[in-house]
Design an enzyme around this catalytic site. Sequence first.
Site, PDB file in Angstrom:
ATOM      1  N   LYS A  13     -33.900  21.244-104.291  1.00  0.00           N
ATOM      2  CA  LYS A  13     -33.601  20.933-102.974  1.00  0.00           C
ATOM      3  C   LYS A  13     -32.610  20.796-102.054  1.00  0.00           C
ATOM      4  CE  LYS A  13     -34.646  15.903-104.115  1.00  0.00           C
ATOM      5  NZ  LYS A  13     -34.381  16.543-105.569  1.00  0.00           N
ATOM      6  N   ARG A  88     -37.824   8.496-101.886  1.00  0.00           N
ATOM      7  CA  ARG A  88     -38.599   7.877-103.349  1.00  0.00           C
ATOM      8  C   ARG A  88     -38.722   6.797-104.026  1.00  0.00           C
ATOM      9  NH1 ARG A  88     -32.986  10.890-104.305  1.00  0.00           N
ATOM     10  NH2 ARG A  88     -32.503  10.836-106.363  1.00  0.00           N
ATOM     11  N   ARG A 127     -25.157  21.488-113.533  1.00  0.00           N
ATOM     12  CA  ARG A 127     -24.834  22.214-111.800  1.00  0.00           C
ATOM     13  C   ARG A 127     -23.522  21.716-111.635  1.00  0.00           C
ATOM     14  NH1 ARG A 127     -28.245  18.482-108.332  1.00  0.00           N
ATOM     15  NH2 ARG A 127     -28.016  16.422-109.501  1.00  0.00           N
ATOM     16  N   ARG A 160     -20.826  16.415-111.647  1.00  0.00           N
ATOM     17  CA  ARG A 160     -20.541  14.718-110.704  1.00  0.00           C
ATOM     18  C   ARG A 160     -20.961  14.666-112.149  1.00  0.00           C
ATOM     19  NH1 ARG A 160     -25.826  15.151-106.412  1.00  0.00           N
ATOM     20  NH2 ARG A 160     -26.391  13.361-107.234  1.00  0.00           N
ATOM     21  N   ARG A 171     -32.679   9.674-115.247  1.00  0.00           N
ATOM     22  CA  ARG A 171     -32.612  10.095-114.030  1.00  0.00           C
ATOM     23  C   ARG A 171     -34.288  10.692-114.321  1.00  0.00           C
ATOM     24  NH1 ARG A 171     -28.011  13.725-111.795  1.00  0.00           N
ATOM     25  NH2 ARG A 171     -29.199  13.743-110.358  1.00  0.00           N
TER      26      ARG A 171
HETATM   27  P1  ADP Z   1     -32.004  18.806-106.284  1.00  0.00           P
HETATM   28  O1  ADP Z   1     -31.130  18.646-104.879  1.00  0.00           O
HETATM   29  O2  ADP Z   1     -32.778  18.781-106.617  1.00  0.00           O
HETATM   30  O3  ADP Z   1     -31.221  17.830-107.444  1.00  0.00           O
HETATM   31  P2  ADP Z   1     -29.737  21.533-105.992  1.00  0.00           P
HETATM   32  O4  ADP Z   1     -30.314  22.094-105.551  1.00  0.00           O
HETATM   33  O5  ADP Z   1     -28.586  20.824-106.885  1.00  0.00           O
HETATM   34  O6  ADP Z   1     -31.300  20.937-107.005  1.00  0.00           O
HETATM   35  O7  ADP Z   1     -30.216  22.150-107.839  1.00  0.00           O
HETATM   36  C1  ADP Z   1     -30.183  21.434-109.220  1.00  0.00           C
HETATM   37  C2  ADP Z   1     -29.218  22.914-110.113  1.00  0.00           C
HETATM   38  O8  ADP Z   1     -29.934  23.966-110.387  1.00  0.00           O
HETATM   39  C3  ADP Z   1     -27.707  23.465-109.547  1.00  0.00           C
HETATM   40  O9  ADP Z   1     -27.057  23.516-110.053  1.00  0.00           O
HETATM   41  C4  ADP Z   1     -28.538  24.728-108.426  1.00  0.00           C
HETATM   42  O10 ADP Z   1     -27.219  25.629-108.478  1.00  0.00           O
HETATM   43  C5  ADP Z   1     -29.503  24.865-109.805  1.00  0.00           C
HETATM   44  N1  ADP Z   1     -30.941  25.782-108.586  1.00  0.00           N
HETATM   45  C6  ADP Z   1     -31.274  25.407-107.899  1.00  0.00           C
HETATM   46  N2  ADP Z   1     -32.545  26.395-107.636  1.00  0.00           N
HETATM   47  C7  ADP Z   1     -32.490  26.883-108.595  1.00  0.00           C
HETATM   48  C8  ADP Z   1     -33.295  28.318-108.930  1.00  0.00           C
HETATM   49  N3  ADP Z   1     -34.286  28.328-107.961  1.00  0.00           N
HETATM   50  N4  ADP Z   1     -33.063  28.746-110.216  1.00  0.00           N
HETATM   51  C9  ADP Z   1     -32.171  28.451-111.190  1.00  0.00           C
HETATM   52  N5  ADP Z   1     -30.654  27.699-110.935  1.00  0.00           N
HETATM   53  C10 ADP Z   1     -31.276  26.679-109.715  1.00  0.00           C
HETATM   54  P1  ADP Z   2     -30.152  14.102-107.394  1.00  0.00           P
HETATM   55  O1  ADP Z   2     -31.606  15.023-106.077  1.00  0.00           O
HETATM   56  O2  ADP Z   2     -29.793  15.597-108.152  1.00  0.00           O
HETATM   57  O3  ADP Z   2     -31.528  13.196-108.381  1.00  0.00           O
HETATM   58  P2  ADP Z   2     -29.680  12.379-105.504  1.00  0.00           P
HETATM   59  O4  ADP Z   2     -28.480  12.824-104.878  1.00  0.00           O
HETATM   60  O5  ADP Z   2     -30.638  12.650-104.433  1.00  0.00           O
HETATM   61  O6  ADP Z   2     -29.836  13.680-107.089  1.00  0.00           O
HETATM   62  O7  ADP Z   2     -29.121  11.111-105.314  1.00  0.00           O
HETATM   63  C1  ADP Z   2     -28.234  10.815-106.310  1.00  0.00           C
HETATM   64  C2  ADP Z   2     -27.761   9.781-106.865  1.00  0.00           C
HETATM   65  O8  ADP Z   2     -28.188   8.857-105.517  1.00  0.00           O
HETATM   66  C3  ADP Z   2     -29.664   8.715-106.919  1.00  0.00           C
HETATM   67  O9  ADP Z   2     -29.931   9.364-108.969  1.00  0.00           O
HETATM   68  C4  ADP Z   2     -30.062   7.675-106.592  1.00  0.00           C
HETATM   69  O10 ADP Z   2     -29.144   6.481-107.482  1.00  0.00           O
HETATM   70  C5  ADP Z   2     -29.320   7.392-105.094  1.00  0.00           C
HETATM   71  N1  ADP Z   2     -30.406   7.374-104.157  1.00  0.00           N
HETATM   72  C6  ADP Z   2     -30.385   8.538-104.057  1.00  0.00           C
HETATM   73  N2  ADP Z   2     -31.591   8.892-102.893  1.00  0.00           N
HETATM   74  C7  ADP Z   2     -31.932   7.450-103.285  1.00  0.00           C
HETATM   75  C8  ADP Z   2     -33.355   6.806-102.437  1.00  0.00           C
HETATM   76  N3  ADP Z   2     -33.517   7.232-101.634  1.00  0.00           N
HETATM   77  N4  ADP Z   2     -33.514   5.498-103.092  1.00  0.00           N
HETATM   78  C9  ADP Z   2     -32.288   5.594-104.493  1.00  0.00           C
HETATM   79  N5  ADP Z   2     -32.051   6.060-104.862  1.00  0.00           N
HETATM   80  C10 ADP Z   2     -31.284   7.626-104.131  1.00  0.00           C
END
Ligand code: ADP
Ligand code: ADP
Length: 217
Positions: A13, A88, A127, A160, A171
Amino acid sequence: MDVILFGPPGAGKGTQAGVVSGLLAVPHVSTGDIFRKHLKQGTALGQLARSFMDKGALVPDEVVVDIVASRLDEADAGGGALFDGFPRTVRQAELLAQRLSELGRSVDGVLNLVVADEVVVGRLSGRRTCMGCGATYHVSFNPPSTLGVCDRCGGEVVQRKDDEEETVRARIETYHRETRPVLAWLREHSAVVDINADQSIDAVEAELRAGLAAMGG
Ligand code: ADP
Ligand code: ADP
Ligand code: ZN
């Protein structure tokens, strides 16, 4: 337009949000990024959020919804927003719909990134995130040009705390228990476009562009 970028943690995302929000000409609103900014600044909200984030649990709905509501009051979000990592829970989705309707708006569409749990584990544990600007990288799939240094801002690129393997598992469980049900709710209330997120970053971007066009964005 108000659009939700939906999918499990690690679906991509954040990686895709810049392009999508650019195409929609609306700001990227990531609740995770907002919490991390507060953490860095050491605010009370940051402290509160950390206690949940470090366990891989969700921050309480009222806290999250308040933050999103104030973000929507900022001028740049007057014409819409791209929501990432929000809603979420079904409660968050209901409160978002309510807040948008007060503004004469509604969720115009949902881009749902579909990817299996095994893929997500590999993505999250590899990541790396920039401490300066929040840009994300991956040790194998998308490394910065210089190890540990952000291409975008020169900031330090680190892992992170909640991307360590044990928290990653928690998660993903939290996602299945609390967030996945939101998808059924969203399908009842708006147009959901499913995107195959288990492809290269470029291929996912292409599918997102097509999905947005189909959505009228
Ligand atoms: P989200 O915001 O949904 O948690 P991220 O955009 O941070 O996910 O992506 C999670 C990890 O996967 C990051 O290390 C990113 O560089 C990698 N990533 C994202 N999209 C792809 C893809 N299409 N193929 C391989 N790795 C990806
Ligand atoms: P990722 O896309 O990798 O799961 P985020 O950056 O979206 O990570 O979220 C990191 C953390 O922040 C989540 O695991 C949760 O603890 C908190 N968080 C983020 N967005 C929300 C939400 N909409 N509701 C509740 N907790 C949230
Ligand atoms: Zn950076």
